[in-house]
Design a protein around this motif. Structure first.
Motif, mmCIF file in Angstrom:
data_model
loop_
_atom_site.group_PDB
_atom_site.id
_atom_site.type_symbol
_atom_site.label_atom_id
_atom_site.label_comp_id
_atom_site.label_asym_id
_atom_site.label_seq_id
_atom_site.Cartn_x
_atom_site.Cartn_y
_atom_site.Cartn_z
ATOM 1 N N ASN A 180 33.636 37.515 47.917
ATOM 2 C CA ASN A 180 34.749 38.344 48.389
ATOM 3 C C ASN A 180 35.571 37.564 49.401
ATOM 4 N N ALA A 181 36.643 38.162 49.851
ATOM 5 C CA ALA A 181 37.493 37.544 50.871
ATOM 6 C C ALA A 181 36.746 37.337 52.182
ATOM 7 N N ASP A 182 35.737 38.174 52.447
ATOM 8 C CA ASP A 182 34.958 38.030 53.687
ATOM 9 C C ASP A 182 33.769 37.090 53.534
ATOM 10 N N GLY A 183 33.664 36.419 52.387
ATOM 11 C CA GLY A 183 32.603 35.444 52.178
ATOM 12 C C GLY A 183 31.315 36.013 51.596
ATOM 13 N N GLN A 184 31.260 37.320 51.412
ATOM 14 C CA GLN A 184 30.061 37.945 50.828
ATOM 15 C C GLN A 184 30.071 37.769 49.316
ATOM 16 N N GLN A 185 28.906 37.506 48.762
ATOM 17 C CA GLN A 185 28.797 37.336 47.322
ATOM 18 C C GLN A 185 28.990 38.674 46.604
ATOM 19 N N VAL A 186 29.601 38.622 45.417
ATOM 20 C CA VAL A 186 29.781 39.820 44.602
ATOM 21 C C VAL A 186 28.481 40.024 43.833
ATOM 22 N N LEU A 187 27.587 40.731 44.468
ATOM 23 C CA LEU A 187 26.326 41.103 43.835
ATOM 24 C C LEU A 187 25.802 42.343 44.535
ATOM 25 N N GLY A 188 25.002 43.078 43.838
ATOM 26 C CA GLY A 188 24.452 44.300 44.412
ATOM 27 C C GLY A 188 23.233 44.740 43.646
ATOM 28 N N SER A 189 22.515 45.681 44.219
ATOM 29 C CA SER A 189 21.324 46.206 43.566
ATOM 30 C C SER A 189 21.471 47.696 43.341
ATOM 31 N N VAL A 190 20.789 48.183 42.344
ATOM 32 C CA VAL A 190 20.837 49.594 41.984
ATOM 33 C C VAL A 190 20.045 50.390 43.018
ATOM 34 N N PRO A 191 20.618 51.453 43.564
ATOM 35 C CA PRO A 191 19.879 52.277 44.530
ATOM 36 C C PRO A 191 18.675 52.953 43.872
ATOM 37 N N SER A 192 17.685 53.279 44.673
ATOM 38 C CA SER A 192 16.500 53.938 44.130
ATOM 39 C C SER A 192 16.881 55.302 43.569
ATOM 40 N N GLY A 193 16.295 55.632 42.446
ATOM 41 C CA GLY A 193 16.559 56.912 41.810
ATOM 42 C C GLY A 193 17.753 56.917 40.879
ATOM 43 N N VAL A 194 18.484 55.803 40.784
ATOM 44 C CA VAL A 194 19.653 55.720 39.912
ATOM 45 C C VAL A 194 19.299 54.855 38.718
ATOM 46 N N THR A 195 19.597 55.342 37.533
ATOM 47 C CA THR A 195 19.348 54.568 36.313
ATOM 48 C C THR A 195 20.679 54.115 35.728
ATOM 49 N N THR A 196 20.671 52.924 35.165
ATOM 50 C CA THR A 196 21.883 52.374 34.558
ATOM 51 C C THR A 196 21.497 51.489 33.379
ATOM 52 N N THR A 197 22.476 51.149 32.570
ATOM 53 C CA THR A 197 22.230 50.295 31.414
ATOM 54 C C THR A 197 22.744 48.885 31.702
ATOM 55 N N ALA A 198 22.173 47.913 31.034
ATOM 56 C CA ALA A 198 22.559 46.513 31.212
ATOM 57 C C ALA A 198 23.768 46.191 30.329
ATOM 58 N N PHE A 199 24.656 45.319 30.835
ATOM 59 C CA PHE A 199 25.815 44.874 30.065
ATOM 60 C C PHE A 199 26.321 43.567 30.640
ATOM 61 N N SER A 200 27.231 42.939 29.909
ATOM 62 C CA SER A 200 27.808 41.667 30.336
ATOM 63 C C SER A 200 29.274 41.640 29.926
ATOM 64 N N LEU A 201 30.129 41.165 30.833
ATOM 65 C CA LEU A 201 31.564 41.043 30.577
ATOM 66 C C LEU A 201 32.016 39.633 30.924
ATOM 67 N N THR A 202 32.954 39.103 30.156
ATOM 68 C CA THR A 202 33.549 37.811 30.479
ATOM 69 C C THR A 202 35.058 37.985 30.548
ATOM 70 N N PHE A 203 35.619 37.712 31.729
ATOM 71 C CA PHE A 203 37.065 37.763 31.917
ATOM 72 C C PHE A 203 37.621 36.362 31.797
ATOM 73 N N GLY A 204 38.649 36.195 30.953
ATOM 74 C CA GLY A 204 39.304 34.899 30.816
ATOM 75 C C GLY A 204 40.248 34.645 31.972
ATOM 76 N N ALA A 205 40.849 33.470 31.991
ATOM 77 C CA ALA A 205 41.762 33.087 33.069
ATOM 78 C C ALA A 205 42.996 33.982 33.122
ATOM 79 N N ASP A 206 43.304 34.658 32.008
ATOM 80 C CA ASP A 206 44.446 35.573 31.976
ATOM 81 C C ASP A 206 44.072 36.983 32.434
ATOM 82 N N GLY A 207 42.801 37.199 32.750
ATOM 83 C CA GLY A 207 42.335 38.503 33.215
ATOM 84 C C GLY A 207 41.910 39.440 32.109
ATOM 85 N N LEU A 208 42.137 39.046 30.871
ATOM 86 C CA LEU A 208 41.734 39.889 29.752
ATOM 87 C C LEU A 208 40.278 39.624 29.400
ATOM 88 N N LEU A 209 39.677 40.569 28.753
ATOM 89 C CA LEU A 209 38.277 40.414 28.373
ATOM 90 C C LEU A 209 38.129 39.419 27.242
#
Length: 164
Positions: free
Chosen positions: A108-137
């Motif tokens: 981020n702009a403040d130097g923090q890495q863009v990463l996070g963890s799922v809070p306890s009790g929350v379920t989610t599904t896995a996925f992957s996205l790739t953004f090109g240099a033009d911002g499109l998927l």
């Protein structure tokens, strides 16, 4: 004053307050409201789900902006335990598009890495996205990701992430 006028005045002063039936009725209504509404104040899973869905959508949008600003593709991966955004290795002043690894974690702009963890009790599904240099998927769009009871929709065309 006459005695009848004094009786009326004494009776008017004695009529202040509530009856026992009125007090019991109010206490019963308060108890019913507490039994019905009380548990909702202590269950925070709905707030955790919405908060994580918003955090995830924000991280995806930021990753897309980094891809446009840097001119390098960004890989955004999310698992059932967390998420992370990373970029390909630079080759001189350009990105090495032939590289198959994504070793540079997006910050981020403040130097923090863009990463996070799922809070306890929350379920989610896995996925992957790739953004090109033009911002499109470049890959991975047009999906609906479940985050607890919420749905995170990622547009196949623009890559925009929206919580529903």
């Amino acid at each position: 004053m006459t005695s009848s006028a004094l009786k009326v005045l004494r009776h008017a002063h004695a009529a202040h307050g509530y009856t026992l039936i009125e007090l019991v009725t109010v206490i019963t209504l308060v108890a019913i409201l507490a039994a019905v509404a009380g548990p909702r104040f202590f269950d925070t899973s709905v707030f955790r789900e919405r908060g994580y869905a918003d955090e995830l959508a924000g991280a995806i949008r930021y990753s897309q902006k980094v891809a446009v600003a840097s001119g390098c593709s960004v890989l955004f991966t999310a698992t059932t335990s967390g998420y992370q955004a990373s970029q390909q290795t630079a080759s001189g002043n350009h990105c090495d598009t032939a590289a198959s690894t994504w070793p540079n974690v997006v910050t981020n702009a403040d130097g923090q890495q863009v990463l996070g963890s799922v809070p306890s009790g929350v379920t989610t599904t896995a996925f992957s996205l790739t953004f090109g240099a033009d911002g499109l998927l470049a890959s991975g769009g047009g999906v609906n990701i479940s985050v607890g009871s919420r749905t995170l929709t990622i547009s196949a065309v623009s890559g925009y992430a929206e919580v529903q």
